[in-house]
Design a protein around this motif. Sequence first.
Motif, PDB file in Angstrom:
ATOM      1  N   LEU A  39      18.977 -27.316 -48.313  1.00 13.18           N
ATOM      2  CA  LEU A  39      19.051 -25.854 -48.366  1.00 13.18           C
ATOM      3  C   LEU A  39      19.332 -25.323 -46.965  1.00 13.18           C
ATOM      4  CD1 LEU A  39      15.842 -25.216 -50.512  1.00 13.18           C
ATOM      5  CD2 LEU A  39      18.204 -25.286 -51.321  1.00 13.18           C
ATOM      6  N   GLU A  40      20.402 -24.560 -46.816  1.00 15.65           N
ATOM      7  CA  GLU A  40      20.747 -23.991 -45.508  1.00 15.65           C
ATOM      8  C   GLU A  40      20.831 -22.479 -45.649  1.00 15.65           C
ATOM      9  OE1 GLU A  40      21.206 -24.690 -42.191  1.00 15.65           O
ATOM     10  OE2 GLU A  40      21.720 -22.564 -42.116  1.00 15.65           O
ATOM     11  N   LYS A  41      20.163 -21.775 -44.734  1.00 21.50           N
ATOM     12  CA  LYS A  41      20.080 -20.315 -44.913  1.00 21.50           C
ATOM     13  C   LYS A  41      21.384 -19.583 -44.599  1.00 21.50           C
ATOM     14  CE  LYS A  41      17.971 -19.057 -40.476  1.00 21.50           C
ATOM     15  NZ  LYS A  41      16.794 -18.484 -39.842  1.00 21.50           N
ATOM     16  N   PHE A  49      27.218 -20.874 -30.086  1.00 21.69           N
ATOM     17  CA  PHE A  49      27.015 -22.159 -29.416  1.00 21.69           C
ATOM     18  C   PHE A  49      25.551 -22.597 -29.518  1.00 21.69           C
ATOM     19  CE2 PHE A  49      25.766 -24.565 -25.665  1.00 21.69           C
ATOM     20  CZ  PHE A  49      26.625 -25.630 -25.802  1.00 21.69           C
ATOM     21  N   ARG A  50      25.324 -23.793 -29.985  1.00 18.04           N
ATOM     22  CA  ARG A  50      23.956 -24.305 -29.953  1.00 18.04           C
ATOM     23  C   ARG A  50      23.964 -25.800 -29.648  1.00 18.04           C
ATOM     24  NH1 ARG A  50      21.750 -24.277 -36.112  1.00 18.04           N
ATOM     25  NH2 ARG A  50      23.250 -25.749 -36.877  1.00 18.04           N
ATOM     26  N   GLY A  51      24.908 -26.161 -28.779  1.00 16.35           N
ATOM     27  CA  GLY A  51      24.925 -27.551 -28.349  1.00 16.35           C
ATOM     28  C   GLY A  51      26.047 -28.306 -29.016  1.00 16.35           C
ATOM     29  N   ASP A  52      26.872 -28.914 -28.183  1.00 20.57           N
ATOM     30  CA  ASP A  52      28.058 -29.619 -28.692  1.00 20.57           C
ATOM     31  C   ASP A  52      28.030 -31.095 -28.337  1.00 20.57           C
ATOM     32  OD1 ASP A  52      28.925 -27.162 -29.400  1.00 20.57           O
ATOM     33  OD2 ASP A  52      30.565 -27.029 -27.971  1.00 20.57           O
ATOM     34  N   THR A  53      26.915 -31.560 -27.801  1.00 23.01           N
ATOM     35  CA  THR A  53      26.926 -32.903 -27.224  1.00 23.01           C
ATOM     36  C   THR A  53      26.574 -33.950 -28.270  1.00 23.01           C
ATOM     37  OG1 THR A  53      24.652 -32.528 -26.527  1.00 23.01           O
ATOM     38  CG2 THR A  53      26.346 -32.128 -24.880  1.00 23.01           C
ATOM     39  N   VAL A  54      27.533 -34.820 -28.572  1.00 22.12           N
ATOM     40  CA  VAL A  54      27.272 -35.944 -29.484  1.00 22.12           C
ATOM     41  C   VAL A  54      27.205 -37.201 -28.613  1.00 22.12           C
ATOM     42  CG1 VAL A  54      28.059 -37.201 -31.505  1.00 22.12           C
ATOM     43  CG2 VAL A  54      28.433 -34.730 -31.349  1.00 22.12           C
ATOM     44  N   GLY A 304      19.246 -32.489 -20.215  1.00 29.32           N
ATOM     45  CA  GLY A 304      19.824 -33.744 -20.720  1.00 29.32           C
ATOM     46  C   GLY A 304      20.619 -33.528 -21.997  1.00 29.32           C
ATOM     47  N   GLY A 305      20.529 -32.351 -22.604  1.00 33.08           N
ATOM     48  CA  GLY A 305      21.280 -32.068 -23.838  1.00 33.08           C
ATOM     49  C   GLY A 305      20.991 -33.089 -24.918  1.00 33.08           C
ATOM     50  N   VAL A 306      19.696 -33.404 -25.127  1.00 36.25           N
ATOM     51  CA  VAL A 306      19.361 -34.515 -26.023  1.00 36.25           C
ATOM     52  C   VAL A 306      18.809 -34.071 -27.384  1.00 36.25           C
ATOM     53  CG1 VAL A 306      18.961 -36.215 -24.207  1.00 36.25           C
ATOM     54  CG2 VAL A 306      17.118 -34.689 -24.870  1.00 36.25           C
TER      55      VAL A 306
HETATM   56  C1  LIG Z   1      21.904 -22.185 -27.136  1.00 33.92           C
HETATM   57  C2  LIG Z   1      21.510 -23.617 -27.396  1.00 33.92           C
HETATM   58  C3  LIG Z   1      22.149 -24.628 -26.745  1.00 33.92           C
HETATM   59  C4  LIG Z   1      21.805 -25.953 -26.975  1.00 33.92           C
HETATM   60  N1  LIG Z   1      22.477 -26.956 -26.342  1.00 33.92           N
HETATM   61  C5  LIG Z   1      22.266 -28.237 -26.681  1.00 33.92           C
HETATM   62  C6  LIG Z   1      23.095 -29.282 -26.174  1.00 33.92           C
HETATM   63  O1  LIG Z   1      24.024 -29.049 -25.413  1.00 33.92           O
HETATM   64  N2  LIG Z   1      22.843 -30.543 -26.586  1.00 33.92           N
HETATM   65  C7  LIG Z   1      21.830 -30.825 -27.453  1.00 33.92           C
HETATM   66  O2  LIG Z   1      21.658 -32.008 -27.799  1.00 33.92           O
HETATM   67  N3  LIG Z   1      21.033 -29.877 -27.932  1.00 33.92           N
HETATM   68  C8  LIG Z   1      21.240 -28.581 -27.590  1.00 33.92           C
HETATM   69  N4  LIG Z   1      20.474 -27.598 -28.137  1.00 33.92           N
HETATM   70  C9  LIG Z   1      19.381 -27.969 -29.008  1.00 33.92           C
HETATM   71  C10 LIG Z   1      19.920 -28.416 -30.327  1.00 33.92           C
HETATM   72  O3  LIG Z   1      20.715 -27.410 -30.902  1.00 33.92           O
HETATM   73  C11 LIG Z   1      18.735 -28.777 -31.227  1.00 33.92           C
HETATM   74  O4  LIG Z   1      17.814 -29.628 -30.574  1.00 33.92           O
HETATM   75  C12 LIG Z   1      19.229 -29.505 -32.467  1.00 33.92           C
HETATM   76  O5  LIG Z   1      20.227 -28.749 -33.083  1.00 33.92           O
HETATM   77  C13 LIG Z   1      18.060 -29.786 -33.413  1.00 33.92           C
HETATM   78  O6  LIG Z   1      18.567 -30.117 -34.668  1.00 33.92           O
HETATM   79  P1  LIG Z   1      17.738 -29.762 -35.982  1.00 33.92           P
HETATM   80  O7  LIG Z   1      18.599 -30.163 -37.112  1.00 33.92           O
HETATM   81  O8  LIG Z   1      16.387 -30.332 -35.867  1.00 33.92           O
HETATM   82  O9  LIG Z   1      17.527 -28.194 -35.935  1.00 33.92           O
HETATM   83  P2  LIG Z   1      18.609 -27.011 -35.907  1.00 33.92           P
HETATM   84  O10 LIG Z   1      19.877 -27.441 -35.279  1.00 33.92           O
HETATM   85  O11 LIG Z   1      17.926 -25.827 -35.370  1.00 33.92           O
HETATM   86  O12 LIG Z   1      18.946 -26.801 -37.443  1.00 33.92           O
HETATM   87  C14 LIG Z   1      18.069 -26.136 -38.299  1.00 33.92           C
HETATM   88  C15 LIG Z   1      18.880 -25.598 -39.444  1.00 33.92           C
HETATM   89  O13 LIG Z   1      17.999 -25.045 -40.377  1.00 33.92           O
HETATM   90  C16 LIG Z   1      18.477 -23.783 -40.786  1.00 33.92           C
HETATM   91  N5  LIG Z   1      17.310 -22.988 -41.155  1.00 33.92           N
HETATM   92  C17 LIG Z   1      16.393 -22.426 -40.358  1.00 33.92           C
HETATM   93  N6  LIG Z   1      15.434 -21.830 -41.071  1.00 33.92           N
HETATM   94  C18 LIG Z   1      15.763 -22.018 -42.357  1.00 33.92           C
HETATM   95  C19 LIG Z   1      15.175 -21.632 -43.580  1.00 33.92           C
HETATM   96  N7  LIG Z   1      14.049 -20.914 -43.617  1.00 33.92           N
HETATM   97  N8  LIG Z   1      15.773 -21.986 -44.742  1.00 33.92           N
HETATM   98  C20 LIG Z   1      16.924 -22.711 -44.733  1.00 33.92           C
HETATM   99  N9  LIG Z   1      17.537 -23.097 -43.595  1.00 33.92           N
HETATM  100  C21 LIG Z   1      16.961 -22.766 -42.426  1.00 33.92           C
HETATM  101  C22 LIG Z   1      19.208 -23.226 -39.570  1.00 33.92           C
HETATM  102  O14 LIG Z   1      20.148 -22.255 -39.937  1.00 33.92           O
HETATM  103  C23 LIG Z   1      19.839 -24.498 -39.010  1.00 33.92           C
HETATM  104  O15 LIG Z   1      21.108 -24.731 -39.574  1.00 33.92           O
HETATM  105  C24 LIG Z   1      20.777 -26.265 -27.884  1.00 33.92           C
HETATM  106  C25 LIG Z   1      20.124 -25.233 -28.564  1.00 33.92           C
HETATM  107  C26 LIG Z   1      20.493 -23.921 -28.336  1.00 33.92           C
HETATM  108  C27 LIG Z   1      19.794 -22.826 -29.106  1.00 33.92           C
END
Ligand SMILES: Cc1cc2nc3c(=O)[nH]c(=O)nc-3n(C[C@H](O)[C@H](O)[C@H](O)COP(=O)(O)OP(=O)(O)OC[C@H]3O[C@@H](n4cnc5c(N)ncnc54)[C@H](O)[C@@H]3O)c2cc1C
Length: 435
Positions: A39-41, A49-54, A304-306
């Motif tokens: 489920l994605e909201k 932008f929320r991080g592009d590093t793979v 570290g963009g991790v």
């Molecule tokens: C501005 C920014 C820059 C960043 N840069 C980097 C980088 O360069 N390199 C790096 O490795 N990391 C970076 N990060 C961190 C990275 O984005 C996260 O650590 C990583 O995306 C975590 O993945 P995740 O799937 O756990 O959570 P998220 O990526 O946060 O994914 C969570 C998902 O759940 C969805 N969601 C949230 N609440 C709900 C809900 N109630 N119901 C349904 N869906 C929901 C969201 O829409 C999202 O799609 C950055 C973060 C930000 C904000």
Amino acid sequence: MALAPVASITTRCCIAGGGPAGMMLGFLLARAGVDVVVLEKHADFLRDFRGDTVHPSTLEVMHELGVLEEFLKLPHDEVRELGGQIGDEFVQLADFSHLPTVSKFIALVPQWDFLDFLADHARVYPTFKLIMQAEVVDLLESEGRVAGVRAETPDGELDVRADLTIGADGRGSIVRDKAGLAAQEFGAPMDVLWFRLSRKPSDGEQTLGRIKAGKMMVMLNRGQYWQCGYLIRKGEFENIKARGIEQFRADIVSVVPFSGDRMHELPDWEPIKLLTVRIDRLLKWFRPGLLCIGDAAHAMSPIGGVGINLAIQDAVATANILAERLTRNTVGLADLERVQLRRDFPTRMTQELQVFMQNNVIDRVLGNTDFRAPWPLKLFNRWPFLRRIPARLVGVGFRPEHVRSPDSARPRPPSRPEHFSLWDVLPWDLLPWRW
Ligand SMILES: Cc1cc2nc3c(=O)[nH]c(=O)nc-3n(C[C@H](O)[C@H](O)[C@H](O)COP(=O)(O)OP(=O)(O)OC[C@H]3O[C@@H](n4cnc5c(N)ncnc54)[C@H](O)[C@@H]3O)c2cc1C
């Protein structure tokens, strides 16, 4: 007024959140033949932008899944070295070319392309279902265990009943809040302002951090543009705004003099996004019927963009431990605890390194106009083999995961032996000589 009826579906595993952790886990579980609903909201993955590093270890997972070649056909940039410009001194910090991985670079791929790619590959499996615009608002409980989630969709409320619920909804996780899982906070002295500046060939190629006159900025080379992260003291954004955009532009130019001719690209605050930096970790990642992974279990600092990489590694470990049990519906509390035990160590180590860097580098740099490269860093220029250490920490990290969950379409033994010998796990790539 009549209430809209609540629609209901039942599945083996319901994943809240379609970020890197949720989409990778959804893909792996569907691949193993597990009935899974993500489920994605949001309506799509196309967001700010929320991080592009793979990272190389994530690329290794893609290789093990047999999709790396196709993935690297997506438009991307490759970062093979990382450097730092500290005042007038340049320090080469990391060299990925010795990593024990198939891809010896960080791939910079827009996160929406990465997530679309995972979704497309997951959809190949009939047991995979992705529901967009479904925002999880509550947990369903039955007999003391989590039994699924309630979501709001454009068509009304939807109950997804599941044997196992995964919280992969990021650092603002509603799942972890509703489950009452307690977190330990580690604090952070800084926040980050993200924005883009166009790139010219004369700027140079390298992705690097810049420290000058008490200011710090990270610049990721994205071909046509630089993705910039400007570090500020925590909570300072309102004060910076109050000083005005002209002053902010002048600050940027004082760290990156060549950017002066591009300041019209920052006409106001609109293109500048605030990332509130947070580091925390759940004390317990699970409850009966529920497990949190990725940022929902441990919000990472951007150092570290991790963050993406750790989220992917959590997903791989979760599928390795739970996929076969899920097909037989025999997941118990001990299995959920095994996932935490497996991933707690790399998370803890990475966060401790981030806290160390925050307190010993970033906190000292911000506002200190006389910051110079400390002598241990200067050794990196003299002895190139030292650059393999940060490359290993950033590119692979602690306890990298390998795909061991089955592929229901292609029953075959895993591509790597189940148990490594000591020879396999020692960090030979850190030695100063080449083999
Ligand atoms: C501005 C920014 C820059 C960043 N840069 C980097 C980088 O360069 N390199 C790096 O490795 N990391 C970076 N990060 C961190 C990275 O984005 C996260 O650590 C990583 O995306 C975590 O993945 P995740 O799937 O756990 O959570 P998220 O990526 O946060 O994914 C969570 C998902 O759940 C969805 N969601 C949230 N609440 C709900 C809900 N109630 N119901 C349904 N869906 C929901 C969201 O829409 C999202 O799609 C950055 C973060 C930000 C904000």
